[in-house]
Each structure stands twice: as structure tokens, then as C-alpha cells.
Design an enzyme around this catalytic site. Structure first.
Site, mmCIF file in Angstrom:
data_model
loop_
_atom_site.group_PDB
_atom_site.id
_atom_site.type_symbol
_atom_site.label_atom_id
_atom_site.label_comp_id
_atom_site.label_asym_id
_atom_site.label_seq_id
_atom_site.Cartn_x
_atom_site.Cartn_y
_atom_site.Cartn_z
ATOM 1 N N ASN A 1 0.886 -1.171 0.000
ATOM 2 C CA ASN A 1 0.000 0.000 0.000
ATOM 3 C C ASN A 1 0.921 1.218 0.000
ATOM 4 O OD1 ASN A 1 -1.774 2.076 0.491
ATOM 5 N ND2 ASN A 1 -2.382 1.391 2.547
ATOM 6 N N LYS B 1 0.174 4.246 -0.194
ATOM 7 C CA LYS B 1 -0.402 5.436 0.480
ATOM 8 C C LYS B 1 -0.123 6.677 -0.385
ATOM 9 C CE LYS B 1 -0.028 2.975 4.831
ATOM 10 N NZ LYS B 1 0.109 3.008 6.275
ATOM 11 N N HIS C 1 -9.313 1.256 4.678
ATOM 12 C CA HIS C 1 -8.061 1.415 5.414
ATOM 13 C C HIS C 1 -8.284 2.323 6.628
ATOM 14 C CE1 HIS C 1 -3.971 2.423 6.463
ATOM 15 N NE2 HIS C 1 -3.631 1.300 5.857
ATOM 16 N N GLU D 1 -6.593 4.602 7.828
ATOM 17 C CA GLU D 1 -6.332 6.036 7.592
ATOM 18 C C GLU D 1 -7.527 6.703 6.938
ATOM 19 O OE1 GLU D 1 -2.633 5.361 5.574
ATOM 20 O OE2 GLU D 1 -1.766 4.707 7.472
ATOM 21 N N GLU E 1 -5.529 -5.275 10.082
ATOM 22 C CA GLU E 1 -4.521 -4.261 10.393
ATOM 23 C C GLU E 1 -4.828 -3.621 11.744
ATOM 24 O OE1 GLU E 1 -2.409 -2.968 6.529
ATOM 25 O OE2 GLU E 1 -3.962 -1.521 6.960
ATOM 26 N N GLY F 1 2.440 1.933 10.883
ATOM 27 C CA GLY F 1 3.395 3.036 10.793
ATOM 28 C C GLY F 1 4.047 3.389 12.121
ATOM 29 N N SER G 1 3.346 -2.537 10.212
ATOM 30 C CA SER G 1 4.788 -2.646 10.437
ATOM 31 C C SER G 1 5.355 -4.017 10.083
ATOM 32 C CB SER G 1 5.147 -2.254 11.882
ATOM 33 O OG SER G 1 4.746 -0.912 12.138
HETATM 34 P P1 13P Z 1 3.075 0.100 7.694
HETATM 35 O O1 13P Z 1 3.584 -1.179 7.064
HETATM 36 O O2 13P Z 1 3.839 1.311 7.248
HETATM 37 O O3 13P Z 1 2.912 -0.022 9.169
HETATM 38 O O4 13P Z 1 1.608 0.312 7.091
HETATM 39 C C1 13P Z 1 0.721 -0.749 7.135
HETATM 40 C C2 13P Z 1 -0.476 -0.370 6.369
HETATM 41 O O5 13P Z 1 -1.209 0.522 6.749
HETATM 42 C C3 13P Z 1 -0.744 -1.104 5.113
HETATM 43 O O6 13P Z 1 -1.999 -0.793 4.623
#
Ligand code: 13P
Length: 254
Positions: free
Chosen positions: A12, A14, A98, A100, A170, A176, A216
Site C-alpha cells: 500500500n 499510500k 483502510h 487512515e 490491520e 506506521g 509494520s
Molecule cells: P506500515 O507497514 O507502514 O505499518 O503500514 C501498514 C499499512 O497501513 C498497510 O496498509
């Protein structure tokens, strides 16, 4: 991982990578992952980067997806993109729900459900994201939270359509942050999501649905996470922006 289910390693991106940066990244990763077809490999890209990534990925088994989709076919929804537009651009995969999007853009289980149904109706494959926040884990209600999200987000989705649904577990506290769920926590919660799928659709669908872990995941912890029977892949943020790291995760899935 489990031989009965397809392992899916997805990035992803982002809000990262211009078209030129995406092209350079795909050109770098393409030879590294060539022939590693024990897992599906998908990169979900910002809308404006999709075409460049697709062009660079041509001739490989790398698939390019989107990071969101709107539920209406068309209309007055400034800034949004429909499933019909994505499929017209050859996009088969889309991330929906997601954390976010839920946290910063007001997405709810209701809008996640609408988007999921629209993407499936257009023939797309959905990577549906769900997971608990830190307070919910500390309160011991993770199972209830992920079961409820599974049921609300998939309301009205048929057993047949579930063949085109991948779930990404997740935990929000792991995204993150550098904090990863332990392999045992990831396995347990993916199993709880599978139990919710079993209640909704029965054992066959539950046992054949790919459930990824995300939060992560990196080149150091991937092998242990992926060794768990209920963890069928990964949805990777930060480490999907560095070819060597992503490649090491693909290797862990072989
Ligand atoms: P990270 O791997 O940066 O923690 O992000 C995970 C994520 O949100 C994948 O959609």
C-alpha cells in the site's frame, strides 16, 4: 500460510510516489520478484500513479491496484473515482476501509460496505481492511471489534462474491508505528475474523478466504508472521516503498 489459500503480498503505497518514482520502483523490483509466483504480488498506488506503474509492470506477474473507490457509478462526488473508471483503466484490485480513511476521512463501516459492494459489482477484487485501535485491544474487546467490522463491512456480500474478497487485518496501533502484532496475536485475530466469516458464510468460504496481516510488517518479521496458519499474506506500507525490503517479504512467502 496454508496450502488451501492463495498467499497475497500487497504493498500500500499510500500518498507516496510520483509516476516517475513508481516507474523507477517497479523497474527495480520486477527482476527481483521474477518467477516468485508462490504468492500474488500487488501494489496499490495513488490514482495518478496507476498508469505509470501498470506500464512498468507489464510482462511481469505484478498487479497494480487502487487505494480506494467510491460507491456511486458517477455523479456529483468531487474528488472521488468510481469502480467503472478503475476497471476501464484495467485496475482489478482495490483497498477499501483502510484505517487512515476511517480515521482522517470519515469513513464508517457503512461507507466501507457501500464501497465494497460497488467494487464487487464492477467485478473488482477488494482488499478489505479492518482492525482494532489500541484502547480496544487493551480493553480485551479485539474479537468483538473485528467480528463486528467483518459483519458490517460485508453486509449483503454474497458467498460467490467472497471469492473476490481479501481481508487485511490491520491493528491500528501497529500501522506506521514500528509496533508489530506478535505472530501469535496476528494469528489469533485473523482466526477470529475467520470465525466471523464462518458464521456468515459457512466453513468452506471461511477456509478459502485470504486474510492478510498488516502493520509494520517488514523484512525482519515477515517470515515469522507468515508462518502462522491463519496469516495468508501481508499488506505492507513503509516496507513496500523499498524494493529490497519488499522483495525480502516476497521471499518469506515462497
Ligand atoms: P506500515 O507497514 O507502514 O505499518 O503500514 C501498514 C499499512 O497501513 C498497510 O496498509
Amino acid at each position: 500460510m496454508n496450502a488451501k489459500r492463495r498467499t497475497v503480498i500487497a504493498g500500500n503505497w499510500k500518498m507516496n510516489f510520483t509516476p516517475a518514482e513508481a516507474t523507477a520502483f517497479i523497474n527495480e523490483i520486477k527482476p527481483l520478484v521474477a518467477g516468485k509466483d508462490a504468492c500474488d504480488i500487488i501494489f496499490c498506488a495513488p490514482y495518478v500513479t496507476i498508469a505509470a506503474a501498470q506500464a512498468a509492470a507489464e510482462g511481469s506477474h505484478i498487479k497494480i491496484g487502487a487505494e480506494n473507490v467510491h460507491f456511486a457509478e458517477k455523479g456529483a462526488y468531487t474528488g472521488e473515482v468510481s469502480a467503472k473508471m478503475l476497471t476501464a483503466c484495467g485496475v482489478e484490485y482495490v483497498i477499501i476501509g483502510h484505517s487512515e480513511r476511517r480515521q482522517y476521512f470519515g469513513e464508517t463501516d457503512e461507507t466501507v460496505n457501500l464501497r465494497t459492494k460497488a467494487a464487487l459489482a464492477a467485478g473488482m477484487t477488494v482488499i478489505l481492511c479492518l482492525g482494532e485501535v489500541k484502547e480496544q485491544r487493551l480493553a480485551g474487546i479485539t474479537k468483538e471489534v473485528v467480528s463486528m467490522q467483518t459483519k458490517l463491512d460485508l453486509a449483503g456480500v454474497t458467498a460467490e462474491e467472497m471469492k473476490r474478497v481479501i481481508i487485511a487485518y490491520e491493528p491500528v496501533w501497529a500501522i506506521g508505528t514500528g509496533l508489530t502484532a506478535t505472530p501469535e496475536q496476528a494469528d489469533e485475530t485473523c482466526g477470529q475474523i475467520r470465525d466471523a466469516l464462518c458464521e456468515l458464510y459457512g466453513k468452506e468460504v471461511a477456509e478459502s478466504t485470504t486474510i492478510q496481516y498488516g502493520g509494520s510488517m517488514n523484512e525482519k518479521n515477515a517470515a515469522e508472521l507468515l508462518s502462522k496458519p491463519n496469516v495468508d499474506g501481508g499488506l505492507i506500507g513503509g516496507a513496500s516503498l523499498v524494493a529490497a525490503k519488499f522483495n525480502a517479504i516476497v521471499d518469506a512467502a515462497q
